[in-house]
Scaffold this motif. Structure first.
Motif, PDB file in Angstrom:
ATOM      1  N   ARG A  92       0.836  -1.210   0.000  1.00  0.00           N
ATOM      2  CA  ARG A  92       0.000   0.000   0.000  1.00  0.00           C
ATOM      3  C   ARG A  92       0.867   1.255   0.000  1.00  0.00           C
ATOM      4  NH1 ARG A  92      -3.153  -3.449   3.209  1.00  0.00           N
ATOM      5  NH2 ARG A  92      -2.336  -2.652   5.191  1.00  0.00           N
ATOM      6  N   ALA A  93       1.963   1.208   0.752  1.00  0.00           N
ATOM      7  CA  ALA A  93       2.884   2.346   0.758  1.00  0.00           C
ATOM      8  C   ALA A  93       3.494   2.531  -0.622  1.00  0.00           C
ATOM      9  CB  ALA A  93       3.975   2.131   1.800  1.00  0.00           C
ATOM     10  N   ARG A  94       3.833   1.445  -1.275  1.00  0.00           N
ATOM     11  CA  ARG A  94       4.410   1.507  -2.615  1.00  0.00           C
ATOM     12  C   ARG A  94       3.431   2.143  -3.601  1.00  0.00           C
ATOM     13  NH1 ARG A  94       9.068   1.886  -5.333  1.00  0.00           N
ATOM     14  NH2 ARG A  94       9.067   0.739  -7.296  1.00  0.00           N
ATOM     15  N   THR A  95       2.174   1.695  -3.537  1.00  0.00           N
ATOM     16  CA  THR A  95       1.159   2.257  -4.424  1.00  0.00           C
ATOM     17  C   THR A  95       0.993   3.745  -4.179  1.00  0.00           C
ATOM     18  OG1 THR A  95      -0.041   0.150  -4.533  1.00  0.00           O
ATOM     19  CG2 THR A  95      -1.274   2.134  -5.097  1.00  0.00           C
ATOM     20  N   ARG A  96       0.935   4.136  -2.913  1.00  0.00           N
ATOM     21  CA  ARG A  96       0.736   5.552  -2.587  1.00  0.00           C
ATOM     22  C   ARG A  96       1.943   6.395  -3.014  1.00  0.00           C
ATOM     23  NH1 ARG A  96      -2.026   3.299   2.433  1.00  0.00           N
ATOM     24  NH2 ARG A  96      -4.240   3.782   2.092  1.00  0.00           N
ATOM     25  N   GLU A  97       3.120   5.809  -2.953  1.00  0.00           N
ATOM     26  CA  GLU A  97       4.305   6.532  -3.411  1.00  0.00           C
ATOM     27  C   GLU A  97       4.201   6.826  -4.909  1.00  0.00           C
ATOM     28  OE1 GLU A  97       9.124   6.090  -2.970  1.00  0.00           O
ATOM     29  OE2 GLU A  97       7.974   4.278  -3.432  1.00  0.00           O
ATOM     30  N   LEU A  98       3.800   5.837  -5.670  1.00  0.00           N
ATOM     31  CA  LEU A  98       3.638   6.023  -7.107  1.00  0.00           C
ATOM     32  C   LEU A  98       2.517   7.017  -7.411  1.00  0.00           C
ATOM     33  CD1 LEU A  98       3.957   2.278  -8.180  1.00  0.00           C
ATOM     34  CD2 LEU A  98       5.654   4.067  -8.567  1.00  0.00           C
ATOM     35  N   VAL A  99       1.425   6.917  -6.670  1.00  0.00           N
ATOM     36  CA  VAL A  99       0.306   7.838  -6.857  1.00  0.00           C
ATOM     37  C   VAL A  99       0.756   9.278  -6.639  1.00  0.00           C
ATOM     38  CG1 VAL A  99      -1.864   8.631  -5.822  1.00  0.00           C
ATOM     39  CG2 VAL A  99      -1.556   6.211  -6.375  1.00  0.00           C
TER      40      VAL A  99
END
Length: 229
Positions: A92-99
């Motif tokens: 989830r942190a990875r996704t939010r970083e990309l977002v």
């Protein structure tokens, strides 16, 4: 389902939600699409949002959510399957970083358009300097996105599963290319391959852009950045 999505089908930020809904398989949501034929903003939209922007989601209890990312995260909580945020805190942190990176790219692209495109001439002050700075920032965020995506093996930006990061990135790159004629910068091999692949998904079928807008939107200044060696 008694939720309603207010949108502009081809708009940069509404497209995020449209692609997401298609990937998620949500087909029974009420959707009201505005257009430009009667002028902008429509009176109904001004009543829904102080900024008169879309997308807007009206939930069952009448709550209005006026941020595309907030809408996506709200829908993820409401409809957790298939998961499009990440099954673990790390994912989830990875996704939010990309977002965050793509959202900043979209912001810079918007500034570039507003300050440099003939589509906005006469509506606000134009500035070649501001457009150039925003264009450089936009390309810089895309190069960062390419680097981050290369760190995580997988078919999609965050790994082996589609996430909201893919939806937001697709909406941004498609809007830039199809409406404004701005391609991906050279040197972003991972992002190029991903964009070519994701463009073939049914969710990413390009919308129809208003012909009068297309006629003036094509050809932003600084649309061909120098290749980074």
């Amino acid at each position: 389902m008694n939720m309603t999505l207010y949108e502009l089908e081809w708009g940069l930020y509404p497209r995020r939600v449209g692609i997401y809904l298609a990937e998620k398989g949500i087909t029974d949501m009420g959707r009201i699409a505005f257009d430009l034929s009667a002028g902008w903003p429509p009176p109904e939209l001004e009543r829904l949002s102080p900024l008169a922007t879309v997308p807007i989601l009206r939930t069952e209890d009448g709550t209005l959510i006026r941020s595309s990312i907030a809408i996506l995260e709200y829908l993820e909580e409401r409809f957790p399957s298939p998961d499009m945020l990440g099954a673990t805190p790390e994912l989830r942190a990875r996704t939010r970083e990309l977002v965050a990176v793509v959202d900043e790219a979209a912001l810079q692209f918007g500034i570039w358009c507003h300050k440099g495109s003939p589509a906005f001439a006469g509506r606000e002050e134009q500035s070649r300097e501001a457009a150039t700075i925003a264009a450089d920032a936009y390309y810089g965020r895309l190069r960062l996105l390419d680097t981050l995506a290369s760190e995580t093996p997988g078919t999609f930006l965050a790994g082996e599963e589609v996430t909201i990061a893919d939806c937001i990135a697709m909406a941004t790159l498609q809007f830039a290319e199809k409406l404004y004629g701005v391609p991906l910068p050279e040197g972003c091999a991972v992002l190029h391959d991903w964009y070519e692949m994701f463009s073939k998904r049914p969710s990413a079928a390009a919308p129809s852009y208003p012909k009068p807008l297309l006629a003036v939107a094509q050809g932003l200044p600084n649309a061909c950045p120098p290749t980074l060696l």
